[in-house]
Write a protein that holds these residues in place. Sequence first.
Motif, mmCIF file in Angstrom:
data_model
loop_
_atom_site.group_PDB
_atom_site.id
_atom_site.type_symbol
_atom_site.label_atom_id
_atom_site.label_comp_id
_atom_site.label_asym_id
_atom_site.label_seq_id
_atom_site.Cartn_x
_atom_site.Cartn_y
_atom_site.Cartn_z
ATOM 1 N N MET A 102 0.855 -1.205 0.000
ATOM 2 C CA MET A 102 0.000 0.000 0.000
ATOM 3 C C MET A 102 0.884 1.246 0.000
ATOM 4 S SD MET A 102 -3.273 0.927 0.374
ATOM 5 C CE MET A 102 -4.309 -0.166 1.351
ATOM 6 N N LYS A 103 0.653 2.250 -0.767
ATOM 7 C CA LYS A 103 -0.093 2.274 -2.000
ATOM 8 C C LYS A 103 0.899 2.519 -3.113
ATOM 9 C CE LYS A 103 -3.340 5.196 -4.542
ATOM 10 N NZ LYS A 103 -4.043 6.477 -4.587
ATOM 11 N N SER A 104 0.845 1.714 -4.150
ATOM 12 C CA SER A 104 1.816 1.812 -5.239
ATOM 13 C C SER A 104 1.039 2.059 -6.523
ATOM 14 C CB SER A 104 2.597 0.503 -5.368
ATOM 15 O OG SER A 104 3.067 0.083 -4.107
ATOM 16 N N CYS A 105 1.091 3.270 -7.022
ATOM 17 C CA CYS A 105 0.263 3.555 -8.195
ATOM 18 C C CYS A 105 0.909 4.569 -9.132
ATOM 19 C CB CYS A 105 -1.126 4.043 -7.778
ATOM 20 S SG CYS A 105 -2.333 3.797 -9.107
ATOM 21 N N THR A 106 0.548 4.438 -10.410
ATOM 22 C CA THR A 106 0.998 5.370 -11.446
ATOM 23 C C THR A 106 0.058 6.566 -11.546
ATOM 24 O OG1 THR A 106 -0.300 4.048 -12.978
ATOM 25 C CG2 THR A 106 2.072 3.587 -12.875
ATOM 26 N N TRP A 107 -1.117 6.433 -10.934
ATOM 27 C CA TRP A 107 -2.122 7.495 -10.970
ATOM 28 C C TRP A 107 -2.448 7.952 -9.546
ATOM 29 C CZ3 TRP A 107 -6.598 5.529 -14.715
ATOM 30 C CH2 TRP A 107 -6.116 5.484 -16.035
ATOM 31 N N ASN A 108 -3.207 9.043 -9.466
ATOM 32 C CA ASN A 108 -3.667 9.570 -8.181
ATOM 33 C C ASN A 108 -5.102 10.051 -8.383
ATOM 34 O OD1 ASN A 108 -3.788 10.696 -5.600
ATOM 35 N ND2 ASN A 108 -2.812 12.607 -6.251
ATOM 36 N N CYS A 109 -5.999 9.094 -8.664
ATOM 37 C CA CYS A 109 -7.365 9.438 -9.079
ATOM 38 C C CYS A 109 -8.104 10.239 -8.003
ATOM 39 C CB CYS A 109 -8.155 8.170 -9.372
ATOM 40 S SG CYS A 109 -7.390 7.155 -10.634
ATOM 41 N N VAL A 110 -8.940 11.170 -8.450
ATOM 42 C CA VAL A 110 -9.699 11.973 -7.483
ATOM 43 C C VAL A 110 -10.649 11.104 -6.670
ATOM 44 C CG1 VAL A 110 -9.628 14.183 -8.698
ATOM 45 C CG2 VAL A 110 -11.438 12.560 -9.244
ATOM 46 N N TYR A 111 -11.046 9.956 -7.231
ATOM 47 C CA TYR A 111 -12.047 9.118 -6.562
ATOM 48 C C TYR A 111 -11.417 7.948 -5.806
ATOM 49 C CZ TYR A 111 -11.143 6.289 -10.699
ATOM 50 O OH TYR A 111 -10.522 5.560 -11.676
ATOM 51 N N CYS A 112 -10.102 7.896 -5.733
ATOM 52 C CA CYS A 112 -9.446 6.707 -5.170
ATOM 53 C C CYS A 112 -9.912 6.444 -3.732
ATOM 54 C CB CYS A 112 -7.929 6.870 -5.199
ATOM 55 S SG CYS A 112 -7.109 5.349 -4.678
ATOM 56 N N GLN A 113 -10.311 5.196 -3.486
ATOM 57 C CA GLN A 113 -10.839 4.840 -2.162
ATOM 58 C C GLN A 113 -9.738 4.498 -1.171
ATOM 59 O OE1 GLN A 113 -13.166 1.468 -3.174
ATOM 60 N NE2 GLN A 113 -14.496 2.640 -4.521
ATOM 61 N N SER B 175 -3.225 -2.904 -4.186
ATOM 62 C CA SER B 175 -3.321 -1.667 -3.420
ATOM 63 C C SER B 175 -2.640 -0.588 -4.256
ATOM 64 C CB SER B 175 -2.615 -1.821 -2.079
ATOM 65 O OG SER B 175 -3.217 -2.841 -1.330
ATOM 66 N N GLY B 176 -3.173 -0.373 -5.443
ATOM 67 C CA GLY B 176 -2.567 0.538 -6.415
ATOM 68 C C GLY B 176 -2.727 -0.047 -7.804
ATOM 69 N N GLU B 177 -1.726 0.105 -8.651
ATOM 70 C CA GLU B 177 -1.801 -0.393 -10.026
ATOM 71 C C GLU B 177 -1.226 -1.812 -10.103
ATOM 72 O OE1 GLU B 177 -3.149 -0.491 -12.608
ATOM 73 O OE2 GLU B 177 -1.735 -1.613 -13.807
ATOM 74 N N THR C 156 -6.987 -3.378 -13.505
ATOM 75 C CA THR C 156 -5.814 -2.529 -13.724
ATOM 76 C C THR C 156 -6.275 -1.152 -14.182
ATOM 77 O OG1 THR C 156 -3.971 -2.184 -15.274
ATOM 78 C CG2 THR C 156 -5.691 -3.645 -16.022
ATOM 79 N N ASN C 157 -5.432 -0.127 -14.001
ATOM 80 C CA ASN C 157 -5.810 1.157 -14.603
ATOM 81 C C ASN C 157 -5.402 1.212 -16.079
ATOM 82 O OD1 ASN C 157 -3.059 1.823 -14.571
ATOM 83 N ND2 ASN C 157 -3.229 3.209 -12.824
ATOM 84 N N GLY C 158 -4.589 0.275 -16.521
ATOM 85 C CA GLY C 158 -4.218 0.203 -17.943
ATOM 86 C C GLY C 158 -3.118 1.174 -18.343
HETATM 87 S S1 SF4 Z 1 -8.272 4.392 -8.153
HETATM 88 FE FE1 SF4 Z 1 -6.836 2.791 -8.741
HETATM 89 S S2 SF4 Z 1 -5.660 3.717 -10.402
HETATM 90 FE FE2 SF4 Z 1 -6.657 5.384 -9.337
HETATM 91 S S3 SF4 Z 1 -5.159 6.090 -7.810
HETATM 92 FE FE3 SF4 Z 1 -6.491 4.592 -6.800
HETATM 93 S S4 SF4 Z 1 -5.418 2.675 -7.001
HETATM 94 FE FE4 SF4 Z 1 -4.504 4.073 -8.507
#
Ligand code: SF4
Length: 311
Positions: free
Chosen positions: A24-35, A77-79, A105-107
Amino acid sequence: MKHVFGPVSSKRLGQSLGVDLLPMKSCTWNCVYCQIGRTKHYVTERCEFYPPEEILKDIRDALQAGTHIDWITFVGSGETLLYKGIGYLIEEVKKMTAIPVAVITNGSLFHFSEVRSELLLADAVLPSLNAGSEELYERIDRPAPGFTFKQHLDGLIQFRREYKGKLWVEVMLLNGLNDSDEALNELAAAMKQVAPDMVHLVLPTRPAPEQQVVLPDNERIDRAVAILSTTAPVLHPAKGNMDLSNATDLLEAVTAIVFRHPVQETELMAAMLAVFYGNKEQTERTMQELFGSGRFSTIEQAGEAYWIMRS
Ligand code: SF4
């Protein structure tokens, strides 16, 4: 089991055994809606975060428990595709069981051919496409520097050409961001190029810790279904039904789910009622005991109480 949770019940994947491959948390994005909270540091390099044998052992143990499972779902826990070697894991799971494998995946890494080829054995892949323009992509998905909308879309199109399994593209519909006719038409134009087998429209029904994202109203949801249906069949958004009936330890089962996303209290109560065959007293007592464990707290959104992990 560190890497496996559930099975959890969902409209899209039935009884789904989740396999989490990432810290937690390893992601390429930082979505506004990320839970699961804000991306404090973008991760863009793929890595074998945990030894594959450790993950495979958890999956094997979960399968041996004998509970009914419709899908084994790799979700992180991310991408998810930041895990280098996911292709090997899918291959090994296929040797263990005939249960189909899905990857959420976020793709964002599909422009790498080695990432696409690691997914070819999966039965279903569920990438995200939330916008049809660079501007909205930046506002909603807030990618790491260097990740562009064109790269994302081209990666999805290329993956579709190579992948023979089910491609179900997920769209998170957000009030005031991508629910206008203009945004939906742009999104439909992009979606047509991807040509998925199905579009899964989803809603921000769970609170996002960082940003106050707002549910679209019913008129906008119907409009989104109508516009996106010109590209592929659209799965209408609906809340998943949580199923705890196979849980051997309710506290651990609920912790594993709440750890990954906030859970509506009424949804939890309904799942618990099913466990106790409609016995309200026992359900309420168990809810109190779970809450009394000190692991959880509650927050409110749109008049609904949600369980979250106590920080
Ligand atoms: S919603 Fe998914 S893709 Fe977007 S920031 Fe959160 S974990 Fe990453």
